[in-house]
Design a protein around this motif. Structure first.
Motif, PDB file in Angstrom:
ATOM      1  N   GLU A 130       0.803  -1.222   0.000  1.00 54.19           N
ATOM      2  CA  GLU A 130       0.000   0.000   0.000  1.00 54.19           C
ATOM      3  C   GLU A 130       0.838   1.276   0.000  1.00 54.19           C
ATOM      4  O   GLU A 130       0.363   2.335  -0.393  1.00 54.19           O
ATOM      5  CB  GLU A 130      -0.944   0.015   1.205  1.00 54.19           C
ATOM      6  CG  GLU A 130      -1.994  -1.069   1.168  1.00 54.19           C
ATOM      7  CD  GLU A 130      -2.907  -1.035   2.377  1.00 54.19           C
ATOM      8  OE1 GLU A 130      -2.796  -0.110   3.205  1.00 54.19           O
ATOM      9  OE2 GLU A 130      -3.731  -1.956   2.502  1.00 54.19           O
ATOM     10  N   ARG A 131       2.071   1.159   0.482  1.00 54.63           N
ATOM     11  CA  ARG A 131       2.978   2.308   0.601  1.00 54.63           C
ATOM     12  C   ARG A 131       2.343   3.452   1.390  1.00 54.63           C
ATOM     13  O   ARG A 131       2.525   4.614   1.085  1.00 54.63           O
ATOM     14  CB  ARG A 131       3.432   2.772  -0.769  1.00 54.63           C
ATOM     15  CG  ARG A 131       4.205   1.667  -1.498  1.00 54.63           C
ATOM     16  CD  ARG A 131       5.027   2.145  -2.596  1.00 54.63           C
ATOM     17  NE  ARG A 131       6.071   3.037  -2.073  1.00 54.63           N
ATOM     18  CZ  ARG A 131       6.784   3.819  -2.861  1.00 54.63           C
ATOM     19  NH1 ARG A 131       6.597   3.824  -4.139  1.00 54.63           N
ATOM     20  NH2 ARG A 131       7.711   4.599  -2.343  1.00 54.63           N
ATOM     21  N   GLU A 132       1.590   3.097   2.406  1.00 51.00           N
ATOM     22  CA  GLU A 132       0.972   4.062   3.317  1.00 51.00           C
ATOM     23  C   GLU A 132       1.570   3.845   4.704  1.00 51.00           C
ATOM     24  O   GLU A 132       1.743   2.700   5.136  1.00 51.00           O
ATOM     25  CB  GLU A 132      -0.551   3.847   3.390  1.00 51.00           C
ATOM     26  CG  GLU A 132      -1.279   4.063   2.084  1.00 51.00           C
ATOM     27  CD  GLU A 132      -1.395   5.519   1.710  1.00 51.00           C
ATOM     28  OE1 GLU A 132      -1.186   6.382   2.581  1.00 51.00           O
ATOM     29  OE2 GLU A 132      -1.678   5.802   0.531  1.00 51.00           O
ATOM     30  N   PRO A 133       1.897   4.892   5.426  1.00 55.64           N
ATOM     31  CA  PRO A 133       2.468   4.715   6.763  1.00 55.64           C
ATOM     32  C   PRO A 133       1.453   4.140   7.748  1.00 55.64           C
ATOM     33  O   PRO A 133       0.240   4.271   7.554  1.00 55.64           O
ATOM     34  CB  PRO A 133       2.870   6.136   7.168  1.00 55.64           C
ATOM     35  CG  PRO A 133       2.018   7.027   6.347  1.00 55.64           C
ATOM     36  CD  PRO A 133       1.737   6.295   5.071  1.00 55.64           C
ATOM     37  N   TYR A 185      10.400   5.604   2.581  1.00 55.89           N
ATOM     38  CA  TYR A 185      11.356   6.265   3.461  1.00 55.89           C
ATOM     39  C   TYR A 185      12.475   6.910   2.636  1.00 55.89           C
ATOM     40  O   TYR A 185      12.854   8.058   2.874  1.00 55.89           O
ATOM     41  CB  TYR A 185      11.938   5.265   4.462  1.00 55.89           C
ATOM     42  CG  TYR A 185      12.996   5.860   5.349  1.00 55.89           C
ATOM     43  CD1 TYR A 185      12.644   6.666   6.430  1.00 55.89           C
ATOM     44  CD2 TYR A 185      14.343   5.641   5.102  1.00 55.89           C
ATOM     45  CE1 TYR A 185      13.612   7.230   7.257  1.00 55.89           C
ATOM     46  CE2 TYR A 185      15.320   6.203   5.912  1.00 55.89           C
ATOM     47  CZ  TYR A 185      14.944   6.992   6.981  1.00 55.89           C
ATOM     48  OH  TYR A 185      15.902   7.560   7.789  1.00 55.89           O
ATOM     49  N   GLN A 186      13.000   6.173   1.664  1.00 54.87           N
ATOM     50  CA  GLN A 186      14.069   6.708   0.825  1.00 54.87           C
ATOM     51  C   GLN A 186      13.589   7.931   0.047  1.00 54.87           C
ATOM     52  O   GLN A 186      14.309   8.922  -0.067  1.00 54.87           O
ATOM     53  CB  GLN A 186      14.588   5.639  -0.131  1.00 54.87           C
ATOM     54  CG  GLN A 186      15.408   4.576   0.580  1.00 54.87           C
ATOM     55  CD  GLN A 186      15.774   3.417  -0.325  1.00 54.87           C
ATOM     56  OE1 GLN A 186      15.086   3.107  -1.289  1.00 54.87           O
ATOM     57  NE2 GLN A 186      16.874   2.760   0.008  1.00 54.87           N
ATOM     58  N   GLU A 187      12.366   7.860  -0.491  1.00 58.36           N
ATOM     59  CA  GLU A 187      11.805   9.004  -1.217  1.00 58.36           C
ATOM     60  C   GLU A 187      11.687  10.212  -0.294  1.00 58.36           C
ATOM     61  O   GLU A 187      11.990  11.344  -0.681  1.00 58.36           O
ATOM     62  CB  GLU A 187      10.437   8.649  -1.795  1.00 58.36           C
ATOM     63  CG  GLU A 187      10.501   7.698  -2.963  1.00 58.36           C
ATOM     64  CD  GLU A 187       9.122   7.237  -3.419  1.00 58.36           C
ATOM     65  OE1 GLU A 187       8.103   7.767  -2.920  1.00 58.36           O
ATOM     66  OE2 GLU A 187       9.063   6.351  -4.278  1.00 58.36           O
ATOM     67  N   THR A 188      11.251   9.978   0.928  1.00 62.14           N
ATOM     68  CA  THR A 188      11.121  11.062   1.904  1.00 62.14           C
ATOM     69  C   THR A 188      12.482  11.686   2.198  1.00 62.14           C
ATOM     70  O   THR A 188      12.616  12.916   2.240  1.00 62.14           O
ATOM     71  CB  THR A 188      10.488  10.544   3.204  1.00 62.14           C
ATOM     72  OG1 THR A 188       9.193  10.012   2.907  1.00 62.14           O
ATOM     73  CG2 THR A 188      10.359  11.635   4.244  1.00 62.14           C
ATOM     74  N   GLN A 189      13.497  10.856   2.379  1.00 63.58           N
ATOM     75  CA  GLN A 189      14.840  11.358   2.665  1.00 63.58           C
ATOM     76  C   GLN A 189      15.392  12.167   1.494  1.00 63.58           C
ATOM     77  O   GLN A 189      16.017  13.216   1.687  1.00 63.58           O
ATOM     78  CB  GLN A 189      15.785  10.211   3.027  1.00 63.58           C
ATOM     79  CG  GLN A 189      15.433   9.515   4.323  1.00 63.58           C
ATOM     80  CD  GLN A 189      15.357  10.470   5.500  1.00 63.58           C
ATOM     81  OE1 GLN A 189      16.293  11.201   5.781  1.00 63.58           O
ATOM     82  NE2 GLN A 189      14.237  10.491   6.169  1.00 63.58           N
ATOM     83  N   GLU A 190      15.151  11.696   0.271  1.00 61.88           N
ATOM     84  CA  GLU A 190      15.603  12.427  -0.917  1.00 61.88           C
ATOM     85  C   GLU A 190      14.888  13.772  -1.028  1.00 61.88           C
ATOM     86  O   GLU A 190      15.507  14.788  -1.358  1.00 61.88           O
ATOM     87  CB  GLU A 190      15.379  11.587  -2.171  1.00 61.88           C
ATOM     88  CG  GLU A 190      16.317  10.398  -2.262  1.00 61.88           C
ATOM     89  CD  GLU A 190      15.937   9.418  -3.357  1.00 61.88           C
ATOM     90  OE1 GLU A 190      14.968   9.678  -4.114  1.00 61.88           O
ATOM     91  OE2 GLU A 190      16.615   8.380  -3.471  1.00 61.88           O
ATOM     92  N   THR A 191      13.605  13.775  -0.738  1.00 57.62           N
ATOM     93  CA  THR A 191      12.830  15.018  -0.781  1.00 57.62           C
ATOM     94  C   THR A 191      13.351  16.006   0.248  1.00 57.62           C
ATOM     95  O   THR A 191      13.515  17.196  -0.042  1.00 57.62           O
ATOM     96  CB  THR A 191      11.330  14.737  -0.548  1.00 57.62           C
ATOM     97  OG1 THR A 191      10.864  13.852  -1.575  1.00 57.62           O
ATOM     98  CG2 THR A 191      10.504  16.005  -0.566  1.00 57.62           C
ATOM     99  N   LEU A 192      13.612  15.522   1.458  1.00 56.61           N
ATOM    100  CA  LEU A 192      14.160  16.391   2.504  1.00 56.61           C
ATOM    101  C   LEU A 192      15.517  16.958   2.106  1.00 56.61           C
ATOM    102  O   LEU A 192      15.804  18.134   2.357  1.00 56.61           O
ATOM    103  CB  LEU A 192      14.275  15.636   3.829  1.00 56.61           C
ATOM    104  CG  LEU A 192      12.961  15.342   4.538  1.00 56.61           C
ATOM    105  CD1 LEU A 192      13.195  14.435   5.737  1.00 56.61           C
ATOM    106  CD2 LEU A 192      12.287  16.630   4.973  1.00 56.61           C
TER     107      LEU A 192
END
Length: 91
Positions: A27-30, A49-56
């Motif tokens: 689902e890729r939902e937290p 998580y990796q996408e979030t880190q790259e965005t940050l």
């Protein structure tokens, strides 16, 4: 996304860890994990998580750039390009 569907007590995680991990990946939902009725942790799949880190990281770069512009620490693009071309020619 309705967060109420993605909140589970820690006992659910303990009893259904494999299912939880499969669901996270699919689902890729937290998933919010509670303990004694209070939110204590958020689980998410590794790709998210990796996408979030790259965005940050990108946001940090943008913020640094904005700060440098505000502080006047900028140079005209033509000047920078000319400097890079002269360095390349020297190599």
């Amino acid at each position: 996304m309705r967060y109420s569907d993605h909140v589970k007590p820690i006992s659910y995680l303990k009893a259904n860890a494999a299912e939880v991990l499969s669901r996270l990946a699919e689902e890729r939902e937290p998933l919010v994990i509670t303990q004694n009725g209070e939110a204590k942790a958020v689980l998410q799949d590794v790709a998210s998580y990796q996408e979030t880190q790259e965005t940050l990281a990108l946001l940090k770069i943008l913020a640094l750039g904005s700060r440098e512009v505000e502080e006047g620490r900028v140079k005209p693009a033509a000047e920078v390009i000319a400097r890079l071309r002269s360095k390349k020619a020297a190599d």
